[in-house]
Each structure stands twice: as structure tokens, then as C-alpha cells.
Design a protein around this motif. Structure first.
Motif, PDB file in Angstrom:
ATOM      1  N   GLY A  92      17.567  41.938  19.301  1.00 24.44           N
ATOM      2  CA  GLY A  92      17.668  40.659  19.991  1.00 24.44           C
ATOM      3  C   GLY A  92      17.938  39.493  19.064  1.00 24.44           C
ATOM      4  N   PRO A  93      18.165  38.314  19.638  1.00 19.24           N
ATOM      5  CA  PRO A  93      18.435  37.109  18.845  1.00 19.24           C
ATOM      6  C   PRO A  93      17.178  36.613  18.137  1.00 19.24           C
ATOM      7  CG  PRO A  93      18.290  36.564  21.175  1.00 19.24           C
ATOM      8  CD  PRO A  93      18.230  38.055  21.088  1.00 19.24           C
ATOM      9  N   THR A  94      17.367  36.061  16.949  1.00 13.70           N
ATOM     10  CA  THR A  94      16.272  35.450  16.192  1.00 13.70           C
ATOM     11  C   THR A  94      16.694  34.035  15.786  1.00 13.70           C
ATOM     12  OG1 THR A  94      17.070  36.223  14.032  1.00 13.70           O
ATOM     13  CG2 THR A  94      15.641  37.723  15.287  1.00 13.70           C
ATOM     14  N   ALA A  95      15.739  33.283  15.248  1.00  8.30           N
ATOM     15  CA  ALA A  95      16.041  31.913  14.823  1.00  8.30           C
ATOM     16  C   ALA A  95      17.059  31.891  13.687  1.00  8.30           C
ATOM     17  CB  ALA A  95      14.752  31.214  14.393  1.00  8.30           C
ATOM     18  N   ASN A  96      17.056  32.936  12.870  1.00 12.68           N
ATOM     19  CA  ASN A  96      17.977  32.979  11.722  1.00 12.68           C
ATOM     20  C   ASN A  96      19.362  33.510  12.083  1.00 12.68           C
ATOM     21  OD1 ASN A  96      15.938  32.043   9.988  1.00 12.68           O
ATOM     22  ND2 ASN A  96      15.194  34.120   9.623  1.00 12.68           N
ATOM     23  N   THR A  97      19.505  34.097  13.280  1.00  9.22           N
ATOM     24  CA  THR A  97      20.797  34.681  13.662  1.00  9.22           C
ATOM     25  C   THR A  97      21.421  33.993  14.875  1.00  9.22           C
ATOM     26  OG1 THR A  97      19.713  36.336  15.076  1.00  9.22           O
ATOM     27  CG2 THR A  97      20.092  36.926  12.770  1.00  9.22           C
TER      28      THR A  97
ATOM     29  N   CYS B  93      24.985  36.062  28.650  1.00  6.49           N
ATOM     30  CA  CYS B  93      24.249  34.796  28.605  1.00  6.49           C
ATOM     31  C   CYS B  93      24.572  33.931  29.816  1.00  6.49           C
ATOM     32  CB  CYS B  93      24.564  34.030  27.327  1.00  6.49           C
ATOM     33  SG  CYS B  93      24.059  34.895  25.816  1.00  6.49           S
ATOM     34  N   SER B  94      23.560  33.218  30.292  1.00  6.49           N
ATOM     35  CA  SER B  94      23.726  32.318  31.427  1.00  6.49           C
ATOM     36  C   SER B  94      22.855  31.090  31.214  1.00  6.49           C
ATOM     37  CB  SER B  94      23.354  33.014  32.742  1.00  6.49           C
ATOM     38  OG  SER B  94      21.994  33.386  32.736  1.00  6.49           O
ATOM     39  N   ALA B  95      23.152  30.038  31.987  1.00  6.41           N
ATOM     40  CA  ALA B  95      22.388  28.793  31.926  1.00  6.41           C
ATOM     41  C   ALA B  95      21.930  28.434  33.337  1.00  6.41           C
ATOM     42  CB  ALA B  95      23.239  27.662  31.342  1.00  6.41           C
ATOM     43  N   GLN B  96      20.637  28.154  33.468  1.00  4.79           N
ATOM     44  CA  GLN B  96      20.054  27.780  34.750  1.00  4.79           C
ATOM     45  C   GLN B  96      19.891  26.266  34.789  1.00  4.79           C
ATOM     46  OE1 GLN B  96      19.324  29.793  37.270  1.00  4.79           O
ATOM     47  NE2 GLN B  96      19.639  31.770  36.287  1.00  4.79           N
TER      48      GLN B  96
ATOM     49  N   SER C 222      16.338  43.865  27.879  1.00  3.48           N
ATOM     50  CA  SER C 222      15.430  42.733  27.663  1.00  3.48           C
ATOM     51  C   SER C 222      16.141  41.401  27.864  1.00  3.48           C
ATOM     52  CB  SER C 222      14.837  42.785  26.249  1.00  3.48           C
ATOM     53  OG  SER C 222      14.208  44.031  26.014  1.00  3.48           O
ATOM     54  N   SER C 223      15.388  40.428  28.412  1.00  3.16           N
ATOM     55  CA  SER C 223      15.890  39.057  28.582  1.00  3.16           C
ATOM     56  C   SER C 223      15.234  38.168  27.529  1.00  3.16           C
ATOM     57  CB  SER C 223      15.581  38.539  29.980  1.00  3.16           C
ATOM     58  OG  SER C 223      16.303  39.264  30.952  1.00  3.16           O
ATOM     59  N   HIS C 224      16.045  37.330  26.886  1.00  2.10           N
ATOM     60  CA  HIS C 224      15.556  36.472  25.808  1.00  2.10           C
ATOM     61  C   HIS C 224      15.856  35.009  26.126  1.00  2.10           C
ATOM     62  CE1 HIS C 224      14.946  39.884  22.954  1.00  2.10           C
ATOM     63  NE2 HIS C 224      15.917  40.416  23.679  1.00  2.10           N
ATOM     64  N   PRO C 225      14.826  34.154  26.254  1.00  2.00           N
ATOM     65  CA  PRO C 225      15.084  32.711  26.398  1.00  2.00           C
ATOM     66  C   PRO C 225      15.601  32.158  25.069  1.00  2.00           C
ATOM     67  CG  PRO C 225      12.733  33.147  26.248  1.00  2.00           C
ATOM     68  CD  PRO C 225      13.392  34.486  26.313  1.00  2.00           C
ATOM     69  N   ILE C 226      16.737  31.469  25.126  1.00  2.00           N
ATOM     70  CA  ILE C 226      17.369  30.960  23.906  1.00  2.00           C
ATOM     71  C   ILE C 226      16.946  29.522  23.618  1.00  2.00           C
ATOM     72  CG2 ILE C 226      19.543  30.577  22.713  1.00  2.00           C
ATOM     73  CD1 ILE C 226      18.886  33.509  23.308  1.00  2.00           C
ATOM     74  N   LYS C 227      17.123  28.651  24.639  1.00  2.00           N
ATOM     75  CA  LYS C 227      16.758  27.251  24.441  1.00  2.00           C
ATOM     76  C   LYS C 227      16.727  26.545  25.786  1.00  2.00           C
ATOM     77  CE  LYS C 227      17.759  23.210  21.553  1.00  2.00           C
ATOM     78  NZ  LYS C 227      18.627  22.620  20.530  1.00  2.00           N
ATOM     79  N   THR C 228      15.837  25.549  25.886  1.00  2.00           N
ATOM     80  CA  THR C 228      15.766  24.694  27.070  1.00  2.00           C
ATOM     81  C   THR C 228      15.902  23.248  26.626  1.00  2.00           C
ATOM     82  OG1 THR C 228      14.320  26.259  28.230  1.00  2.00           O
ATOM     83  CG2 THR C 228      14.373  23.993  29.049  1.00  2.00           C
ATOM     84  N   PHE C 229      16.824  22.520  27.238  1.00  2.00           N
ATOM     85  CA  PHE C 229      17.010  21.112  26.888  1.00  2.00           C
ATOM     86  C   PHE C 229      17.672  20.396  28.050  1.00  2.00           C
ATOM     87  CE2 PHE C 229      20.511  23.576  25.141  1.00  2.00           C
ATOM     88  CZ  PHE C 229      21.618  22.957  25.696  1.00  2.00           C
ATOM     89  N   LYS C 230      17.744  19.064  27.951  1.00  2.00           N
ATOM     90  CA  LYS C 230      18.412  18.256  28.961  1.00  2.00           C
ATOM     91  C   LYS C 230      19.828  17.962  28.485  1.00  2.00           C
ATOM     92  CE  LYS C 230      14.289  16.087  30.872  1.00  2.00           C
ATOM     93  NZ  LYS C 230      13.602  14.820  31.193  1.00  2.00           N
ATOM     94  N   PRO C 231      20.827  18.355  29.248  1.00  2.00           N
ATOM     95  CA  PRO C 231      22.207  18.129  28.805  1.00  2.00           C
ATOM     96  C   PRO C 231      22.590  16.666  28.753  1.00  2.00           C
ATOM     97  CG  PRO C 231      22.147  18.972  31.040  1.00  2.00           C
ATOM     98  CD  PRO C 231      20.755  19.074  30.511  1.00  2.00           C
ATOM     99  N   PHE C 232      21.907  15.811  29.529  1.00  2.00           N
ATOM    100  CA  PHE C 232      22.222  14.385  29.525  1.00  2.00           C
ATOM    101  C   PHE C 232      20.956  13.603  29.210  1.00  2.00           C
ATOM    102  CE2 PHE C 232      25.105  16.353  32.630  1.00  2.00           C
ATOM    103  CZ  PHE C 232      26.291  16.139  31.963  1.00  2.00           C
TER     104      PHE C 232
ATOM    105  N   GLU D 101      18.253  25.643  31.026  1.00  2.00           N
ATOM    106  CA  GLU D 101      17.644  26.745  30.283  1.00  2.00           C
ATOM    107  C   GLU D 101      18.668  27.851  30.043  1.00  2.00           C
ATOM    108  OE1 GLU D 101      13.773  29.755  30.493  1.00  2.00           O
ATOM    109  OE2 GLU D 101      14.419  28.654  32.279  1.00  2.00           O
ATOM    110  N   ILE D 102      18.838  28.221  28.772  1.00  2.00           N
ATOM    111  CA  ILE D 102      19.773  29.282  28.397  1.00  2.00           C
ATOM    112  C   ILE D 102      19.012  30.583  28.208  1.00  2.00           C
ATOM    113  CG2 ILE D 102      21.471  30.048  26.699  1.00  2.00           C
ATOM    114  CD1 ILE D 102      21.977  27.134  26.042  1.00  2.00           C
ATOM    115  N   ILE D 103      19.463  31.648  28.892  1.00  2.00           N
ATOM    116  CA  ILE D 103      18.844  32.962  28.809  1.00  2.00           C
ATOM    117  C   ILE D 103      19.930  33.996  28.522  1.00  2.00           C
ATOM    118  CG2 ILE D 103      17.543  34.736  30.038  1.00  2.00           C
ATOM    119  CD1 ILE D 103      16.301  32.538  31.717  1.00  2.00           C
ATOM    120  N   CYS D 104      19.658  34.907  27.576  1.00  2.00           N
ATOM    121  CA  CYS D 104      20.592  35.980  27.252  1.00  2.00           C
ATOM    122  C   CYS D 104      19.913  37.330  27.472  1.00  2.00           C
ATOM    123  CB  CYS D 104      21.089  35.871  25.812  1.00  2.00           C
ATOM    124  SG  CYS D 104      22.169  34.450  25.517  1.00  2.00           S
ATOM    125  N   LYS D 105      20.605  38.227  28.150  1.00  2.00           N
ATOM    126  CA  LYS D 105      20.105  39.578  28.372  1.00  2.00           C
ATOM    127  C   LYS D 105      20.721  40.504  27.336  1.00  2.00           C
ATOM    128  CE  LYS D 105      19.385  43.112  31.889  1.00  2.00           C
ATOM    129  NZ  LYS D 105      19.624  43.537  33.282  1.00  2.00           N
TER     130      LYS D 105
END
Length: 288
Positions: free
Chosen positions: A134-139, A167-170, A217-227, A209-213
Motif C-alpha cells: 500500500g501507499p506510505t508517506a514516503n511513496t 483512486c476516487s474522491a468523495q 484493502s482501502s487506504h485513505p490518502i488525504k482529506t482537505f477542502k479544495p476551496f 476525501e481521497i481514497i485508493c483501493k
């Protein structure tokens, strides 16, 4: 001349039984990977099954080896690297090898299992069904571009991942899909890039919220406000409250004005009545 065959003696029967015990009591061995999902840094288990018997004989030779040269890992419970390998014995016809702290060198390799005189070799390979990294902070690297209050662009780069993720964004009730822009193989891993472009309306203050499968396994990547900056800086609730307070104040002022006006009118009426009464009394006295 026709050669006569001698009678079957007790010794021959005994030898046949011995050969049967040594060579025919079991049909052979098979080697399988018991662990469903291989993950780096965790453990996997290899199982050697001896067919044709009910229980493993602890006094019979059993071993595990690795590679085409058959480098010994375990022999009758004796481990070559105690921190790396562990033998597993069961009550049935199986015995196993646990490999701890799995690394790249432990997969896509040939493993060998032996019981008595029977040996089997099996390639323990990885595929999209049995291996996840899965994805890590360094990759994981994310680039966000906010163009205005109606559009944005997000790029995700994974330098080390397996298998290729989805990957998808909610956002509110909307699910946005990232598009894959590049895939490169590096050893047993992938180097992958994704992009998401959104140009459909105002999403002021909306959480994204960005989530990648990855595999199962599903991995939350990052959550932020686009604006981060919105056209309207005053929340709707505050505006509503201010409006209600303002209307209430106007109504209160109007009621006070009506009250004062009515009070003034009553005072004038009383003064007028008093004046008329005084005049009538004066006229009566003059007449007398």
C-alpha cells in the motif's frame, strides 16, 4: 526353456511389506502458500502436506529449503535463522514454515519441501490476488491546483505500490474517479500517476476525501477542502440570525412609536376635556 517361478516365501512377503511402508505408504508431498495476502514486513506461512498418511512422524526427515541450489532453511526443527524462520508442526499430515518480516527477496523464489524420500519444489510468486503493497508517506506525493471557485486539479504520484490502485474522491454526495496517466514497473512494484480535474460548480468549503483501493484493502490518502477561500465569507446561519434580530428590532421600534403616539393622544384628550370643563364652570358662575 521355460523358466519356472518358485513359490512366494514368507521372506518375500515381508520384504514387500517393508517396501510398501517405505515407498508406498504415502503418495508424495505438496507445497502451498497458506497466507492469503502477502504484505511486506509481515509474516507468511508455507504448508507441506504429506499425502497418504494421517499423521506426521517426528522421527522421519523433514526439511525446507530455498532457491535452485536448495539452501537449507529448516531441518527436523533446527532453524538456520531463528529470527527469520519458524517450523510449525500439526497433529495431522502437515508441517509448515513461517517466514517473518517478508522482504522482496522472500517472494518470487523457489521453495523446497521434503518428507522422508519425497521432495517437491514450488515457486512462491506474487500476483494481484495474493500480494499488496500500500501507499506510505514516503511513496505518496500529491499536487493540488486550485484555479478558482469552480474548478481544481489533483495529481497523485505513487513511487512504489502493488497492484495498480483505483483512486476516487468523495465530495458531498459526489464520487469523482481519478484517471491513470502512467504506469511503470520497477522490480516487483509499480510506479503510478493519477489525475483528477473538476470543473463543475462552486464547492466552497466542501471537504474532499481521497481514497485508493489497493488489492483488497482501502487506504485513505488525504482529506482537505479544495476551496479555502469562498466568495461568501459570512456563514448562512449568521446571516439568518442577523436578519431575525434586525426584523425584531424594527418591530420593537415600531411598537414603541405606536405606544408613544397613543399615549400622547390620550394625554391630549384628557387636557382638552379638562379645558372644556373649566370653561363650562366659568360660564355658570357668570350667569348667576
Amino acid at each position: 526353456m521355460k523358466r519356472k517361478s518358485g513359490p512366494i516365501t514368507k521372506n518375500m512377503i515381508f520384504m514387500m511389506v517393508i517396501y510398501s511402508i517405505l515407498g508406498m505408504a504415502y503418495a508424495g508431498v505438496s507445497l502451498t502458500l497458506e497466507t492469503q495476502t502477502i504484505k511486506m514486513g509481515e509474516s507468511i506461512i508455507l504448508i507441506c502436506t504429506v499425502h497418504g498418511i494421517a499423521k506426521i512422524n517426528p522421527d522421519v526427515t523433514r526439511q525446507f529449503a530455498k532457491g535452485s541450489n536448495g539452501d537449507l532453511l529448516c531441518y527436523n526443527g533446527h532453524i538456520t535463522q531463528t529470527s527469520k524462520y519458524e517450523e510449525i508442526l500439526s497433529d495431522g499430515n502437515k508441517f509448515g514454515l513461517m517466514i517473518n518480516n517478508v522482504t522482496e527477496s522472500d517472494v518470487n523464489s523457489i521453495y523446497q519441501c521434503r518428507y522422508r524420500f519425497s521432495t517437491v519444489k514450488q515457486m512462491i510468486g506474487i500476483n494481484e490476488m495474493n500480494f499488496e503493497y500500500g501507499p506510505t508517506a514516503n511513496t505518496t506525493f500529491i499536487e493540488f491546483n486550485n484555479y478558482d471557485n469552480t474548478s481544481f486539479e489533483i495529481q497523485i504520484n505513487f513511487t512504489k505500490i502493488f497492484p495498480v490502485p483505483m483512486c476516487s474522491a468523495q465530495m458531498k454526495n459526489t464520487e469523482l474517479q481519478f484517471k491513470n496517466t502512467s504506469i511503470m514497473e520497477e522490480r516487483i512494484f509499480y510506479k503510478v500517476s493519477f489525475i483528477l480535474v473538476y470543473v463543475d460548480g462552486d464547492q466552497c468549503g466542501t471537504d474532499l476525501e481521497i481514497i485508493c483501493k489497493v488489492g483488497r484493502s482501502s487506504h485513505p490518502i488525504k482529506t482537505f477542502k479544495p476551496f479555502q477561500e469562498c466568495k461568501c465569507t459570512i456563514p448562512l446561519l449568521i446571516l439568518t440570525i442577523c436578519g431575525v434580530v434586525l426584523i425584531g428590532f424594527i418591530l420593537l421600534v415600531a411598537l414603541l412609536m405606536v405606544y408613544k403616539r397613543r399615549r400622547k393622544q390620550k394625554a391630549c384628550t384628557k387636557s382638552k376635556n379638562k379645558s372644556e370643563t373649566t370653561t363650562d364652570n366659568a360660564d355658570e358662575e357668570a350667569f348667576l
